[in-house]
Design an enzyme around this catalytic site. Structure first.
Site, mmCIF file in Angstrom:
data_model
loop_
_atom_site.group_PDB
_atom_site.id
_atom_site.type_symbol
_atom_site.label_atom_id
_atom_site.label_comp_id
_atom_site.label_asym_id
_atom_site.label_seq_id
_atom_site.Cartn_x
_atom_site.Cartn_y
_atom_site.Cartn_z
ATOM 1 C CB SER A 1 38.133 51.056 39.187
ATOM 2 O OG SER A 1 38.459 49.805 38.638
ATOM 3 C CD GLU B 1 42.231 50.779 43.621
ATOM 4 O OE1 GLU B 1 41.824 49.696 44.098
ATOM 5 O OE2 GLU B 1 41.975 51.121 42.451
ATOM 6 C CG HIS C 1 38.555 47.689 43.388
ATOM 7 N ND1 HIS C 1 39.672 48.419 43.028
ATOM 8 C CD2 HIS C 1 37.797 47.586 42.275
ATOM 9 C CE1 HIS C 1 39.587 48.728 41.731
ATOM 10 N NE2 HIS C 1 38.468 48.234 41.265
#
Length: 304
Positions: A109, A201, A271
């Site tokens: 992230s 992602e 995630h």
């Protein structure tokens, strides 16, 4: 690429905040997991600090990170959680300490800021669960992080998505969170994708924004000279009242429709709970056909 030394029992791993805050109580499941692997956990000074959303001030977070880089006993730095904040400290981190004594940097992230910057220094990193992720992570996700840290034995076989672009490729794996990669374009931390296999992602984005990001990457040449692309979780995507007209997979596919390299969708990393570890900067072999897609790392063993 420089490979930091694999961990062994008795080694020390530090948990620090580079972005959002993280309490000592929240850290307990992560501590228990690391101790079950025979590692000693050192909690950074930012764990428990509270500066609104962030785990301490920018100065707190950069000092903590540099302290762990400078400590020869620390063999890996595990980022506590993502959110936002790593880009605020990236230019104050003493990366000379890392090049002098490489150690594993772990996270995903917002930690993509670190991955992208460190790859330009020629050092491998690990895209995988963070300390915050441990309570909800699958056993497989935790197992893959163990193998990434201790021996590099990672090989994945997944069922192929019908939208995949089939083929084979070899190259260095780079990437991470799409929103972060997009935000770094034009900066000293911008990703280098030439002759690489790109992993992306994302989470909680509107479909039109996903389209905007893909076109920005396309117009900046990021998608031109890839050897392949791997798309992880595109989790909790949103649409407007008037639909955009394409789903996440279709948006990504349209951005590379004129490319001949293989594209693999639905790789179990991102995630979601099954956030399987990837060694970024490591050479991989990517194979995809209508039945299955296989990702083999240069040092691989059993299929996971």
């Amino acid at each position: 690429m420089i490979k930091p030394p694999y961990l062994k029992k008795g080694d020390k791993i530090a948990i620090v905040c580079t972005a959002r805050k993280f309490s000592k109580e929240e850290a307990q499941p992560a501590i228990q997991l690391m101790e079950s692997w025979g590692l000693q956990v050192v909690l950074g000074e930012t764990i428990g600090k509270d500066n609104f959303q962030l785990g301490g001030t920018d100065e707190d977070r950069v000092n903590d990170f540099n302290k762990q880089l400078a400590n020869p006993e620390i063999k890996a730095i595990w980022c506590a959680r993502g959110g936002y904040g790593t880009v605020r400290i990236i230019d104050q981190i003493d990366f000379g300490l890392l090049t002098k004594s490489p150690k594993w940097i772990i996270g995903f992230s917002d930690v993509t800021v670190l991955h992208s910057h460190i790859h330009k220094l020629g050092i491998e990193t690990i895209h995988g669960i963070m300390a915050f992720s441990v309570p909800k992570a699958t056993e497989k996700a935790k197992d893959t992080l163990y193998h990434a840290l201790f021996n590099g034995r990672l090989e994945y076989k997944i069922k192929s998505c019908e939208l995949n672009k089939y083929g084979n490729a070899q190259g260095e794996l780079v990437g991470g969170n799409l929103s972060i990669l997009y935000s770094l374009l034009g900066s000293p931390s911008a990703i280098d994708t030439n002759d690489k296999i790109l992993f992306i992602e994302d989470l909680d984005e509107y479909l039109y924004h996903l389209d905007r990001m893909m076109y920005n990457l396309k117009r900046n040449g990021v998608l031109d000279n890839l050897r392949g692309m791997i798309v992880g979780g595109m989790t909790d995507m949103h649409d407007n009242e008037i639909p955009f007209g394409q789903k996440a997979h279709e948006i990504i596919l349209s951005a590379v429709s004129d490319k001949i390299y293989p594209v693999v969708f639905d790789f179990p990393s991102g995630h979601g709970a099954e956030n399987n570890a990837l060694i970024l900067g490591r050479k991989i072999v990517l194979e995809t056909n209508p039945q299955e897609s296989v990702l083999k790392f240069e040092e691989h063993g059993r299929a996971l």
